[in-house]
Design a protein around this motif. Sequence first.
Motif, PDB file in Angstrom:
ATOM      1  N   VAL A 120      -1.550  -4.690   4.497  1.00 54.76           N
ATOM      2  CA  VAL A 120      -1.213  -3.733   5.550  1.00 54.76           C
ATOM      3  C   VAL A 120      -2.188  -2.568   5.445  1.00 54.76           C
ATOM      4  CG1 VAL A 120       1.241  -4.307   5.669  1.00 54.76           C
ATOM      5  CG2 VAL A 120       0.462  -2.580   4.048  1.00 54.76           C
ATOM      6  N   ASP A 121      -2.436  -1.926   6.581  1.00 51.43           N
ATOM      7  CA  ASP A 121      -3.398  -0.823   6.560  1.00 51.43           C
ATOM      8  C   ASP A 121      -2.821   0.410   5.874  1.00 51.43           C
ATOM      9  OD1 ASP A 121      -5.138  -2.413   7.956  1.00 51.43           O
ATOM     10  OD2 ASP A 121      -4.507  -1.667   9.913  1.00 51.43           O
ATOM     11  N   GLY A 122      -1.487   0.522   5.894  1.00 50.38           N
ATOM     12  CA  GLY A 122      -0.871   1.684   5.272  1.00 50.38           C
ATOM     13  C   GLY A 122       0.613   1.459   5.075  1.00 50.38           C
ATOM     14  N   LEU A 123       1.234   2.369   4.348  1.00 48.97           N
ATOM     15  CA  LEU A 123       2.646   2.223   4.011  1.00 48.97           C
ATOM     16  C   LEU A 123       3.428   3.480   4.364  1.00 48.97           C
ATOM     17  CD1 LEU A 123       2.126   0.758   0.438  1.00 48.97           C
ATOM     18  CD2 LEU A 123       3.252  -0.460   2.320  1.00 48.97           C
ATOM     19  N   ILE A 124       4.640   3.278   4.835  1.00 51.44           N
ATOM     20  CA  ILE A 124       5.571   4.389   4.963  1.00 51.44           C
ATOM     21  C   ILE A 124       6.804   3.992   4.166  1.00 51.44           C
ATOM     22  CG2 ILE A 124       7.039   5.703   6.521  1.00 51.44           C
ATOM     23  CD1 ILE A 124       4.894   5.441   8.643  1.00 51.44           C
ATOM     24  N   ILE A 125       7.181   4.840   3.243  1.00 43.89           N
ATOM     25  CA  ILE A 125       8.208   4.455   2.286  1.00 43.89           C
ATOM     26  C   ILE A 125       9.306   5.498   2.193  1.00 43.89           C
ATOM     27  CG2 ILE A 125       8.646   3.880  -0.132  1.00 43.89           C
ATOM     28  CD1 ILE A 125       5.734   3.041  -0.380  1.00 43.89           C
ATOM     29  N   VAL A 126      10.534   5.055   2.339  1.00 48.98           N
ATOM     30  CA  VAL A 126      11.679   5.889   1.974  1.00 48.98           C
ATOM     31  C   VAL A 126      12.039   5.429   0.572  1.00 48.98           C
ATOM     32  CG1 VAL A 126      14.066   6.513   2.482  1.00 48.98           C
ATOM     33  CG2 VAL A 126      12.480   6.017   4.350  1.00 48.98           C
ATOM     34  N   PRO A 127      11.631   6.161  -0.424  1.00 48.91           N
ATOM     35  CA  PRO A 127      11.642   5.614  -1.777  1.00 48.91           C
ATOM     36  C   PRO A 127      13.045   5.534  -2.374  1.00 48.91           C
ATOM     37  CG  PRO A 127      10.881   7.875  -1.824  1.00 48.91           C
ATOM     38  CD  PRO A 127      11.094   7.533  -0.386  1.00 48.91           C
ATOM     39  N   ALA A 128      13.224   4.545  -3.196  1.00 48.20           N
ATOM     40  CA  ALA A 128      14.494   4.395  -3.896  1.00 48.20           C
ATOM     41  C   ALA A 128      14.246   4.335  -5.401  1.00 48.20           C
ATOM     42  CB  ALA A 128      15.188   3.111  -3.443  1.00 48.20           C
ATOM     43  N   GLY A 129      13.086   3.880  -5.793  1.00 49.11           N
ATOM     44  CA  GLY A 129      12.827   3.628  -7.202  1.00 49.11           C
ATOM     45  C   GLY A 129      12.614   4.877  -8.031  1.00 49.11           C
ATOM     46  N   ALA A 130      12.573   4.680  -9.326  1.00 47.79           N
ATOM     47  CA  ALA A 130      12.455   5.792 -10.259  1.00 47.79           C
ATOM     48  C   ALA A 130      11.001   6.086 -10.606  1.00 47.79           C
ATOM     49  CB  ALA A 130      13.235   5.488 -11.531  1.00 47.79           C
ATOM     50  N   THR A 131      10.111   5.225 -10.146  1.00 37.12           N
ATOM     51  CA  THR A 131       8.695   5.499 -10.344  1.00 37.12           C
ATOM     52  C   THR A 131       7.895   4.808  -9.260  1.00 37.12           C
ATOM     53  OG1 THR A 131       6.784   5.252 -11.794  1.00 37.12           O
ATOM     54  CG2 THR A 131       8.455   3.532 -11.898  1.00 37.12           C
ATOM     55  N   HIS A 132       6.750   5.373  -8.982  1.00 35.97           N
ATOM     56  CA  HIS A 132       5.872   4.741  -7.998  1.00 35.97           C
ATOM     57  C   HIS A 132       4.478   4.566  -8.547  1.00 35.97           C
ATOM     58  CE1 HIS A 132       9.203   6.505  -5.671  1.00 35.97           C
ATOM     59  NE2 HIS A 132       9.160   5.328  -5.109  1.00 35.97           N
ATOM     60  N   ARG A 133       4.434   4.511  -9.861  1.00 32.81           N
ATOM     61  CA  ARG A 133       3.135   4.340 -10.487  1.00 32.81           C
ATOM     62  C   ARG A 133       2.507   3.017 -10.040  1.00 32.81           C
ATOM     63  NH1 ARG A 133       2.866   7.551 -15.379  1.00 32.81           N
ATOM     64  NH2 ARG A 133       5.000   6.895 -15.805  1.00 32.81           N
ATOM     65  N   TYR A 134       3.354   2.065  -9.760  1.00 33.42           N
ATOM     66  CA  TYR A 134       2.838   0.751  -9.363  1.00 33.42           C
ATOM     67  C   TYR A 134       1.963   0.831  -8.113  1.00 33.42           C
ATOM     68  CZ  TYR A 134       6.420   0.656  -5.688  1.00 33.42           C
ATOM     69  OH  TYR A 134       7.177   0.940  -4.589  1.00 33.42           O
ATOM     70  N   LEU A 135       2.058   1.960  -7.421  1.00 34.53           N
ATOM     71  CA  LEU A 135       1.279   2.087  -6.193  1.00 34.53           C
ATOM     72  C   LEU A 135      -0.131   2.606  -6.430  1.00 34.53           C
ATOM     73  CD1 LEU A 135       3.605   3.374  -3.355  1.00 34.53           C
ATOM     74  CD2 LEU A 135       2.055   1.420  -3.323  1.00 34.53           C
ATOM     75  N   VAL A 136      -0.371   3.114  -7.620  1.00 28.87           N
ATOM     76  CA  VAL A 136      -1.677   3.726  -7.880  1.00 28.87           C
ATOM     77  C   VAL A 136      -2.836   2.798  -7.536  1.00 28.87           C
ATOM     78  CG1 VAL A 136      -3.204   4.657  -9.655  1.00 28.87           C
ATOM     79  CG2 VAL A 136      -0.806   5.386  -9.544  1.00 28.87           C
ATOM     80  N   PRO A 137      -2.832   1.555  -8.034  1.00 34.73           N
ATOM     81  CA  PRO A 137      -3.970   0.687  -7.690  1.00 34.73           C
ATOM     82  C   PRO A 137      -4.099   0.467  -6.189  1.00 34.73           C
ATOM     83  CG  PRO A 137      -2.427  -0.436  -9.183  1.00 34.73           C
ATOM     84  CD  PRO A 137      -1.882   0.916  -8.941  1.00 34.73           C
ATOM     85  N   GLU A 138      -2.978   0.376  -5.517  1.00 35.09           N
ATOM     86  CA  GLU A 138      -3.007   0.115  -4.077  1.00 35.09           C
ATOM     87  C   GLU A 138      -3.604   1.301  -3.331  1.00 35.09           C
ATOM     88  OE1 GLU A 138      -2.236  -2.854  -3.402  1.00 35.09           O
ATOM     89  OE2 GLU A 138      -1.431  -3.249  -5.403  1.00 35.09           O
TER      90      GLU A 138
END
Lengths: 340, 340
Positions: A120-138
């Motif tokens: 996807v070209d981009g993301l819009i997120i209503v976050p629920a998780g306790a971390t979003h480090r997993y997104l760093v590479p993305e």
Amino acid sequence: MMSARPTMKDVAALAGVGLKTVSRVVNGEGSVSPDTTERVNAAIAKLGFRRNEGARLLRQGRTASIGLVLEDVADPFSSALTRAVEDIARQHDSLVFAGSSAEDGVRERELTLAFCARRVDGLIIVPAGATHRYLVPEITAGTPAVFVDRPPVDIDADTVLVDNEGGARMAVDHLIAHGHRRIGFLGDAPTIFTATARLAGYRASLEAAGLPYDESLTSLAPPTAEAIRHAVERVLGGPDPATALFCGNNRVTVEVLRVLAGRPNQPALVGFDDFELADVLRPGITVVAQDPAEMGRTAAEMLFARLSGDRQGRAKTVRLPTRLIPRGSGEMPIATGIGT
Amino acid sequence: MMSARPTMKDVAALAGVGLKTVSRVVNGEGSVSPDTTERVNAAIAKLGFRRNEGARLLRQGRTASIGLVLEDVADPFSSALTRAVEDIARQHDSLVFAGSSAEDGVRERELTLAFCARRVDGLIIVPAGATHRYLVPEITAGTPAVFVDRPPVDIDADTVLVDNEGGARMAVDHLIAHGHRRIGFLGDAPTIFTATARLAGYRASLEAAGLPYDESLTSLAPPTAEAIRHAVERVLGGPDPATALFCGNNRVTVEVLRVLAGRPNQPALVGFDDFELADVLRPGITVVAQDPAEMGRTAAEMLFARLSGDRQGRAKTVRLPTRLIPRGSGEMPIATGIGT
DNA sequence: TACCCTTCAGACAACGTTGTCATCGCCGGT
DNA sequence: ACCGGCGATGACAACGTTGTCTGAAGGGTA
């Protein structure tokens, strides 16, 4: 009977031209003779050819689609937000993948990464998780993300919030202005960003008015029907009960109304977040409204701004205002306790 | 800083192996030595490689995604349906493109064809348009479509409906059973399939009870707030007014409640389609409920059944039942007209 | 020793498009 | 008659992956 889908190659063969010429016609690139153009168009029509966008976008390194991760597609907040995002996306010729995290960090992550795997070209997120480090590479790899309603954890990214604390404060100030001194707060788990911010607003309002913060008037548990029932009974049933309630979110408000429907002596009530029919109930329900559509629009616009070049700038945070809508339930005076 | 996304080629280069070997490791195809596997995995981790699903699926001729065309993502019916579709899709490792037609045939068509251009594996459509002939080439080319809530026009395709006529009949029977003889029907434009079916149910019920069909008690206009206000005043204000109302859909019901809130002498009322808070209002609102989630589940299951082989069979139509939920508003006796 | 079979690995084409480049014919200008 | 330039066209590689095929190395059997 199920014929395979025709490709440009098929069209080219039928029209007796080269593959690239078909591509040119389809894209209206010009520099194709009217004669050839017509033959190609005839072949396209005859075969019912439709260009495969997936292949095209693969070649171009985009997908013209964005991923939208919600708490639950089905709830009114999410769906209003979705619609707004969709409308902005349409203006940018982009489609929207929508999915629900079900307030589960693992599922949020899976869904988000599934979107990323689709590029996807981009993301819009209503976050629920306790971390979003997993997104760093993305994000590093060039997929921008905008967070909505709650800020990301452990990373820096564009964010759209509402003024939760200010809104809560406005709600409680309002009840205080109408004479209430014992005000209950029915919130949600403190792990939820908005729940904590609204609690802070509640406390700030009490403090500004010189009123004590009384834990026995609050509930900070996840709002199951059962929990709400108990909380309402506790808060309204004690020796020095609340005369007014501030409900920390939509689900809470609705459950509280359900519980209160079976009781005499209604307390005053203000809810956070508006809902359909709030004006039809008797009394009308006073709320601090946020505007999910505006949040969606804002987030989508920020995302598309990033997508059209502005990829370097620092992460921005936008904080949208809330609005108090008095409808009756928040303006009720202290009930003169009959039989208490 | 924004490094491009690593590809299998990059991973292969770093690990010092061939491209195909990386592919094998990523897909767990086996027949790769533990030693090599480990080197490849190390390279994958180091580069933060994630397989490009778009490219993979292009090669495989699928997209593992489906298109969902709704009337409006934001309305509760659509969003409940969306959630159910999403859940089934997830079970099949498929993502969902969602979009709104805004009850506009042109937009429905554009959206649907945009999905087809992306080569979604299948479509679920809540149709708005007056024809669906434009889908013939798509379906022929192997993109199955399932229609929900309303049948397709001009083509034959799988469809999930509710028993609109039976539901409407049940609603009106219920009012008749409570003594009403003058029953208003506030519907929607006859171009809408469900509106017509519900009108038919209304008429069938009256006829079965030997009651006349009186046009002056009905409204078949699109339910704008203005139109509803006038209709209510007309139906309840005439010389021989209705004592009960049957509302043809959700939006109508809500608008009617808004209008009625400002009046004395409430008529009995039954609405088609349930809504949140129907039980919290006083009196509770009696409704004929349909189950949007069940509709979504059913449609999605039919679609995935088609996708896993069953592509030849004749189009099926499933008709789901409705359920009467008495809550008070539909059980009120005829108001003894004070001051009439 | 000769043979076959298995295991592991890579080269290559393909999915359906678009970008780059080369080619061909034709025109006008000298 | 020559050349530059332009309009029209197609061959080819590339996007990032997977399917097919082929090959090399190793081990067992006769």
